[in-house]
Design an enzyme around this catalytic site. Sequence first.
Site, PDB file in Angstrom:
ATOM      1  N   GLU A 103       0.852  -1.197   0.000  1.00 27.39           N
ATOM      2  CA  GLU A 103       0.000   0.000   0.000  1.00 27.39           C
ATOM      3  C   GLU A 103       0.883   1.239   0.000  1.00 27.39           C
ATOM      4  OE1 GLU A 103      -2.386   1.567  -0.817  1.00 27.39           O
ATOM      5  OE2 GLU A 103      -4.035   1.309   0.601  1.00 27.39           O
ATOM      6  N   ASP A 104       0.360   2.323  -0.559  1.00 29.39           N
ATOM      7  CA  ASP A 104       1.154   3.550  -0.565  1.00 29.39           C
ATOM      8  C   ASP A 104       1.028   4.310   0.754  1.00 29.39           C
ATOM      9  OD1 ASP A 104      -1.495   4.093  -1.172  1.00 29.39           O
ATOM     10  OD2 ASP A 104      -1.064   5.689  -2.596  1.00 29.39           O
ATOM     11  N   ASP A 107      -4.001   6.390   5.983  1.00 30.89           N
ATOM     12  CA  ASP A 107      -4.526   7.683   6.441  1.00 30.89           C
ATOM     13  C   ASP A 107      -5.411   7.400   7.661  1.00 30.89           C
ATOM     14  OD1 ASP A 107      -5.540  10.233   6.672  1.00 30.89           O
ATOM     15  OD2 ASP A 107      -5.796  10.539   4.550  1.00 30.89           O
ATOM     16  N   LYS A 135       0.483   8.244   7.764  1.00 32.85           N
ATOM     17  CA  LYS A 135       0.211   9.612   8.218  1.00 32.85           C
ATOM     18  C   LYS A 135      -0.074   9.626   9.707  1.00 32.85           C
ATOM     19  CE  LYS A 135      -1.667  12.525   4.578  1.00 32.85           C
ATOM     20  NZ  LYS A 135      -2.871  13.264   4.151  1.00 32.85           N
ATOM     21  N   PHE A 156      -1.104  17.542   3.146  1.00 34.34           N
ATOM     22  CA  PHE A 156      -1.618  17.112   1.843  1.00 34.34           C
ATOM     23  C   PHE A 156      -0.411  16.769   0.968  1.00 34.34           C
ATOM     24  CE2 PHE A 156      -5.565  17.676  -0.892  1.00 34.34           C
ATOM     25  CZ  PHE A 156      -5.127  16.724  -1.808  1.00 34.34           C
ATOM     26  N   ILE A 157      -0.083  15.509   0.908  1.00 37.69           N
ATOM     27  CA  ILE A 157       1.126  15.105   0.186  1.00 37.69           C
ATOM     28  C   ILE A 157       0.779  14.416  -1.139  1.00 37.69           C
ATOM     29  CG2 ILE A 157       2.630  14.967   2.186  1.00 37.69           C
ATOM     30  CD1 ILE A 157       2.178  11.943   2.232  1.00 37.69           C
ATOM     31  N   ARG A 169       1.137  11.724  -9.552  1.00 35.36           N
ATOM     32  CA  ARG A 169       1.600  10.383  -9.157  1.00 35.36           C
ATOM     33  C   ARG A 169       3.006  10.109  -9.678  1.00 35.36           C
ATOM     34  NH1 ARG A 169      -3.016   7.491  -7.229  1.00 35.36           N
ATOM     35  NH2 ARG A 169      -4.956   7.902  -8.316  1.00 35.36           N
TER      36      ARG A 169
HETATM   37  C1  PRP Z   1      -5.798   6.071  -0.846  1.00 30.96           C
HETATM   38  C2  PRP Z   1      -4.615   5.183  -0.510  1.00 30.96           C
HETATM   39  C3  PRP Z   1      -5.198   4.157   0.405  1.00 30.96           C
HETATM   40  C4  PRP Z   1      -6.310   4.898   1.108  1.00 30.96           C
HETATM   41  C5  PRP Z   1      -5.843   5.275   2.479  1.00 30.96           C
HETATM   42  O1  PRP Z   1      -6.464   5.513  -1.920  1.00 30.96           O
HETATM   43  O2  PRP Z   1      -4.039   4.613  -1.660  1.00 30.96           O
HETATM   44  O3  PRP Z   1      -5.724   3.045  -0.313  1.00 30.96           O
HETATM   45  O4  PRP Z   1      -6.601   6.067   0.335  1.00 30.96           O
HETATM   46  O5  PRP Z   1      -6.847   5.945   3.176  1.00 30.96           O
HETATM   47  P1  PRP Z   1      -7.479   5.401   4.521  1.00 30.96           P
HETATM   48  O6  PRP Z   1      -6.373   4.874   5.390  1.00 30.96           O
HETATM   49  O7  PRP Z   1      -8.120   6.645   5.089  1.00 30.96           O
HETATM   50  O8  PRP Z   1      -8.488   4.356   4.184  1.00 30.96           O
HETATM   51  P2  PRP Z   1      -7.443   6.304  -2.872  1.00 30.96           P
HETATM   52  O9  PRP Z   1      -8.847   5.905  -2.540  1.00 30.96           O
HETATM   53  O10 PRP Z   1      -7.136   7.778  -2.842  1.00 30.96           O
HETATM   54  O11 PRP Z   1      -7.140   5.701  -4.303  1.00 30.96           O
HETATM   55  P3  PRP Z   1      -5.784   5.651  -5.179  1.00 30.96           P
HETATM   56  O12 PRP Z   1      -4.896   4.599  -4.546  1.00 30.96           O
HETATM   57  O13 PRP Z   1      -6.273   5.252  -6.526  1.00 30.96           O
HETATM   58  O14 PRP Z   1      -5.143   7.016  -5.155  1.00 30.96           O
END
Ligand code: PRP
Length: 183
Positions: A103-104, A107, A135, A156-157, A169
């Site tokens: 995972e990236d 949050d 985060k 906001f990164i 990205r």
């Molecule tokens: C982002 C990120 C995680 C998630 C984290 O995905 O890649 O999957 O939000 O947030 P959380 O801990 O509050 O659940 P996003 O829905 O923005 O999709 P993306 O990966 O396509 O950017």
Amino acid sequence: MHEDIDSILFSEEDIANRIGQLGRAINADLAPYAESGERIVAICLLKGAAVYMTDIMRQLDLPIEMDFMCVSSYGNGTVSSGNVVIKKDIDVDIEGAHVLIVEDIIDSGYTLSCLRKKLEERNPASLDITALIRKQVDGQLDVGCKYVGFDCPNEFIVGYGLDYAQQYRNLPYIGVLKECVYE
Ligand code: PRP
């Protein structure tokens, strides 16, 4: 693109160095499974983790499958609700396999918390998580992430897979987006 960045939090070099360290730790933990011929599956959560996935995978020096998943959490628009819907599922069966979710960012923690439960229902032999960024957020759920790249302030990164409105990205670093871009 670069002119929209206020400051760089993690440079290309910082990220590469940290991924090298994470790769060594993951290799050491997975090696016994590989040696005994057990299946290992890395699951990338699209889209954000695609960049991290390609870099961390090339640090892993053992037999490992790659698969991809796309999930959405529908909430009030800014905070995930915890209701995770699988938009694209993995193709492989993970029963009896050792799974590494890639995972990236963590949050609120809802996405990984819900996904962990859904994947555990498929009876993997083990399930671990690596997230490049965690985060610092009040009330964040503990998702049991074993391999964290960086803890990061609640800014906001964008960059290195992280987007704003599907842009940024492809930045090779992670930086703070200027407020004027999204206000
Ligand atoms: C982002 C990120 C995680 C998630 C984290 O995905 O890649 O999957 O939000 O947030 P959380 O801990 O509050 O659940 P996003 O829905 O923005 O999709 P993306 O990966 O396509 O950017």
